[in-house]
Write an enzyme that holds these catalytic residues in place. Sequence first.
Site: not given
Length: 194
Positions: A77, A176, A178
């Site tokens: 990001c 993202h 994750e």
Amino acid sequence: MDVAVIKYNAGNVQSVLYAMERLGANAILTDDWETIKKSDKVIFPGQGEASTAMKYLKERKLDQLIIALDQPFFGICLGLQLLCEHSEEYDTTCLGVFPIRVKKFPPLEKVPHIGWNNLQHLKSPLLEGLNDSAYVYYVHSYYAEVDPRYTIATTHYINDFSALLHRDNYYAMQAHPEKSSEVGETILTNFLNL
């Protein structure tokens, strides 16, 4: 495997640490030069504002360290944007690993880009096991331009932008991983296996 997660007062750090733990990596949040240099892999996460983050990096000379590392490095990001040359966000000079400009999405009523979107034109071992139906989670108002030398996947939102970048040992992702379910886990696993 030891993974250094670079501390630079940006958000989104805890979710990255949890993701590394789930994947069996020994991750530590740090801004210590020696710890970062000795780690097997480095992750540069973040949500936040470019000029403030760059100020923190420069105060600790992490800007010099980051561009000198030779182990696999993954920006996420804001981490992707700061690896680029320049950001329109407060006219910020960034790290210059990728000679690419970061621009703000027009028009203002359509930003930020939040939600799931698919990756396109995938071309990297980092994306092994994925195809153009792979969806990832985005939250951003700025994007890196597409550069055929370094862009390894694109996404379309208002215009095409670099979803992922690669140069030498540096990889970066605007979304993202994750927070991107199985697709994100695949990308992080591929990164750990580089």
